[in-house]
Design a protein around this motif. Structure first.
Motif, PDB file in Angstrom:
ATOM      1  N   ARG A 196     -11.837  -0.863  -1.385  1.00 55.05           N
ATOM      2  CA  ARG A 196     -11.514  -1.753  -0.308  1.00 55.05           C
ATOM      3  C   ARG A 196      -9.958  -1.932  -0.169  1.00 55.05           C
ATOM      4  O   ARG A 196      -9.496  -1.880   1.009  1.00 55.05           O
ATOM      5  N   GLU A 197      -9.242  -1.829  -1.368  1.00 54.95           N
ATOM      6  CA  GLU A 197      -7.674  -2.059  -1.191  1.00 54.95           C
ATOM      7  C   GLU A 197      -7.256  -0.674  -0.594  1.00 54.95           C
ATOM      8  O   GLU A 197      -6.214  -0.798   0.167  1.00 54.95           O
ATOM      9  N   THR A 198      -7.741   0.355  -0.916  1.00 63.67           N
ATOM     10  CA  THR A 198      -7.194   1.780  -0.569  1.00 63.67           C
ATOM     11  C   THR A 198      -7.702   1.758   1.016  1.00 63.67           C
ATOM     12  O   THR A 198      -6.651   2.445   1.847  1.00 63.67           O
ATOM     13  N   ARG A 199      -8.705   1.349   1.735  1.00 62.43           N
ATOM     14  CA  ARG A 199      -9.083   1.229   2.783  1.00 62.43           C
ATOM     15  C   ARG A 199      -8.103   0.389   3.523  1.00 62.43           C
ATOM     16  O   ARG A 199      -7.627   0.648   4.908  1.00 62.43           O
ATOM     17  N   TRP A 200      -7.953  -0.780   3.059  1.00 61.40           N
ATOM     18  CA  TRP A 200      -6.993  -1.688   3.824  1.00 61.40           C
ATOM     19  C   TRP A 200      -5.551  -1.095   4.130  1.00 61.40           C
ATOM     20  O   TRP A 200      -5.029  -1.230   5.053  1.00 61.40           O
ATOM     21  N   ALA A 232       6.938  11.807  11.486  1.00 62.75           N
ATOM     22  CA  ALA A 232       6.732  12.530  10.410  1.00 62.75           C
ATOM     23  C   ALA A 232       6.309  12.436   9.023  1.00 62.75           C
ATOM     24  O   ALA A 232       5.374  12.575   8.364  1.00 62.75           O
ATOM     25  N   LYS A 233       7.322  11.338   8.525  1.00 61.46           N
ATOM     26  CA  LYS A 233       7.338  10.921   7.195  1.00 61.46           C
ATOM     27  C   LYS A 233       5.895  10.120   7.104  1.00 61.46           C
ATOM     28  O   LYS A 233       5.103  10.040   6.145  1.00 61.46           O
ATOM     29  N   LEU A 234       5.679   9.151   8.152  1.00 56.31           N
ATOM     30  CA  LEU A 234       4.448   8.273   8.183  1.00 56.31           C
ATOM     31  C   LEU A 234       3.269   9.160   8.256  1.00 56.31           C
ATOM     32  O   LEU A 234       2.215   8.836   7.565  1.00 56.31           O
ATOM     33  N   GLN A 235       3.360  10.194   9.071  1.00 58.38           N
ATOM     34  CA  GLN A 235       2.229  11.108   8.845  1.00 58.38           C
ATOM     35  C   GLN A 235       1.988  11.767   7.702  1.00 58.38           C
ATOM     36  O   GLN A 235       0.704  12.021   7.050  1.00 58.38           O
ATOM     37  N   THR A 236       2.906  12.267   6.805  1.00 56.98           N
ATOM     38  CA  THR A 236       3.064  12.662   5.261  1.00 56.98           C
ATOM     39  C   THR A 236       2.478  11.731   4.645  1.00 56.98           C
ATOM     40  O   THR A 236       1.227  11.881   3.762  1.00 56.98           O
ATOM     41  N   ARG A 237       2.692  10.442   4.673  1.00 62.60           N
ATOM     42  CA  ARG A 237       2.147   9.233   3.867  1.00 62.60           C
ATOM     43  C   ARG A 237       0.485   9.089   4.077  1.00 62.60           C
ATOM     44  O   ARG A 237      -0.368   8.782   3.397  1.00 62.60           O
ATOM     45  N   LEU A 238       0.461   9.044   5.464  1.00 67.18           N
ATOM     46  CA  LEU A 238      -1.183   8.933   5.838  1.00 67.18           C
ATOM     47  C   LEU A 238      -1.950  10.233   5.381  1.00 67.18           C
ATOM     48  O   LEU A 238      -3.042   9.895   4.763  1.00 67.18           O
ATOM     49  N   ASP A 239      -1.695  11.314   5.414  1.00 67.35           N
ATOM     50  CA  ASP A 239      -2.414  12.353   4.707  1.00 67.35           C
ATOM     51  C   ASP A 239      -2.412  12.012   3.226  1.00 67.35           C
ATOM     52  O   ASP A 239      -3.534  12.306   2.705  1.00 67.35           O
ATOM     53  N   GLU A 240      -1.395  11.710   2.749  1.00 73.15           N
ATOM     54  CA  GLU A 240      -1.549  11.478   0.935  1.00 73.15           C
ATOM     55  C   GLU A 240      -2.622  10.293   1.005  1.00 73.15           C
ATOM     56  O   GLU A 240      -3.444  10.474  -0.030  1.00 73.15           O
ATOM     57  N   ARG A 273       0.192   3.612  15.181  1.00 72.05           N
ATOM     58  CA  ARG A 273      -0.290   3.254  16.435  1.00 72.05           C
ATOM     59  C   ARG A 273       0.879   2.625  17.222  1.00 72.05           C
ATOM     60  O   ARG A 273       1.106   3.116  18.299  1.00 72.05           O
ATOM     61  N   GLU A 274       1.394   1.686  16.387  1.00 68.03           N
ATOM     62  CA  GLU A 274       2.402   0.957  16.907  1.00 68.03           C
ATOM     63  C   GLU A 274       3.762   1.886  17.253  1.00 68.03           C
ATOM     64  O   GLU A 274       4.289   1.541  18.430  1.00 68.03           O
ATOM     65  N   MET A 275       3.877   2.824  16.440  1.00 74.15           N
ATOM     66  CA  MET A 275       5.016   3.859  16.476  1.00 74.15           C
ATOM     67  C   MET A 275       4.818   4.489  17.815  1.00 74.15           C
ATOM     68  O   MET A 275       5.560   5.083  18.638  1.00 74.15           O
ATOM     69  N   LEU A 304      -1.615   1.664   7.439  1.00 76.02           N
ATOM     70  CA  LEU A 304      -0.753   2.751   7.851  1.00 76.02           C
ATOM     71  C   LEU A 304      -0.989   3.274   9.276  1.00 76.02           C
ATOM     72  O   LEU A 304      -0.234   3.720  10.264  1.00 76.02           O
ATOM     73  N   GLN A 305      -2.482   3.270   9.621  1.00 75.14           N
ATOM     74  CA  GLN A 305      -2.939   3.639  10.831  1.00 75.14           C
ATOM     75  C   GLN A 305      -2.359   2.769  12.092  1.00 75.14           C
ATOM     76  O   GLN A 305      -1.989   3.377  12.941  1.00 75.14           O
ATOM     77  N   ASP A 306      -2.248   1.159  11.706  1.00 75.33           N
ATOM     78  CA  ASP A 306      -1.710   0.443  12.622  1.00 75.33           C
ATOM     79  C   ASP A 306      -0.201   0.741  12.891  1.00 75.33           C
ATOM     80  O   ASP A 306       0.216   0.578  14.178  1.00 75.33           O
TER      81      ASP A 306
END
Length: 321
Positions: free
Chosen positions: A263-267, A128-136, A277-279, A272-274
């Protein structure tokens, strides 16, 4: 040409010969031993022999042997059956031991299931925390994309403006060159006229030479003044073009910096997406392991139930104090 009508007894003897030679009975090999017989007849007799062998599997093998050898064979067969019964008793004891081990394993599985549930809760919170960071990060990426689009729009506007200015500069250069050519032609024409008039005046009167020279000097000064003005206008245009080029370079540098931040933001977003997916893969592996543990526990419970049912149906001798 092969004849038909081969009897079953002949096929049976051929099979025994093949077995004594250590070969697997087959239609072709039986035909080679007999030297005759159709494939259909031999196949039917071979199928009948296999059926009889399956029905008499527990009986000692019947072979054409002398009586002493037959007695020895029967004794060996009896000993083999006794060894099989002892092995069966051993397997029963081992099965009971495995039932006890299965009960212990079931308790351990229940403990592991409780631990897995706790880990699942912790993993859910972390996810859930990772999803919040991903949304941010997604929101920040959207904002960066909007800024990048705005920068692209500004760059396109600046490029269009520069192209328009360059076109105007080219037109001014073309016009200036035309004016210079026209002015030089006019000066040349005027010089020719002056030269003609001078020649006429020289011919007419020598005293007019001084006046003509004065006029030529004025014309030369006027021509020099016009050339100075033209050079001044040309320098102004060059300076203006240099300023536009410098502004374009600054805008390009700003755009490059903005693309770098994008590019830095996309990286960071890809990272975070990787991680997510690993989680997810780890959670799926944990769910699969829990399902396997649950299946094993169910099988163990079924075996325990069957064992208890057999124990309840078994008759025990009376207990003597």
């Amino acid at each position: 040409m092969a004849r038909s009508g081969v009897r079953y007894e002949e096929v049976q003897k051929a099979i025994h010969q093949l077995l004594q030679r250590g070969e697997t009975p087959g239609v072709q090999k039986i035909r080679e031993v007999l030297g005759t017989g159709s494939f259909t007849t031999l196949s039917e007799h071979l199928r009948q022999w296999k059926i009889e062998r399956e029905e008499n599997r527990d009986a000692p093998p019947a072979q054409d042997l002398p009586e002493p050898l037959q007695a020895l064979t029967q004794e060996l067969w009896r000993q083999a059956q006794e060894a099989a019964r002892q092995g069966l008793n051993h397997y029963r004891e081992e099965a009971e031991q495995r039932v006890e081990e299965a009960q212990n394993s079931a308790q351990e599985s229940r403990r592991l299931a409780e631990d897995a549930a706790q880990r699942e809760s912790a993993m859910s919170d972390h996810l859930a925390k990772l999803q919040t960071r991903l949304d941010e990060k997604s929101t920040a990426l959207a904002q960066s994309q909007a800024q990048l689009d705005a920068s692209h729009t500004q760059l396109e506007n600046a490029t269009t403006k520069i192209a328009r200015l360059e076109e105007q500069f080219a037109q001014l250069q073309k016009k200036s060159a035309a004016e210079a050519t026209e002015y030089r032609d006019a000066l040349d024409e005027q010089a020719r006229q002056y030269d003609a008039r001078l020649a006429q005046e020289e011919q007419r009167h020598e005293t007019a030479e001084a006046k003509l020279m004065t006029l030529l000097d004025d014309a030369r000064r006027e021509r020099q003044e016009q050339e100075k003005q033209h050079a001044k206008r040309q320098a102004q245009l060059d300076k203006r073009a240099e300023g536009l080029e410098k502004s374009l370079q600054e805008q390009r540098a700003a755009l490059a910096e903005e693309e770098k931040r994008h590019r830095e933001t996309r990286w960071e977003l890809n990272r975070l997406q990787d991680d997510a997916r690993e989680m997810t893969v780890k959670l799926e592996q944990r769910d699969s392991l829990l399902a396997e543990r649950e299946n094993e526990l169910t099988q163990i419970r079924e075996r325990l139930g069957k064992a208890e049912e057999r124990l309840s149906q078994a008759s025990f001798p009376p207990f003597v104090y």
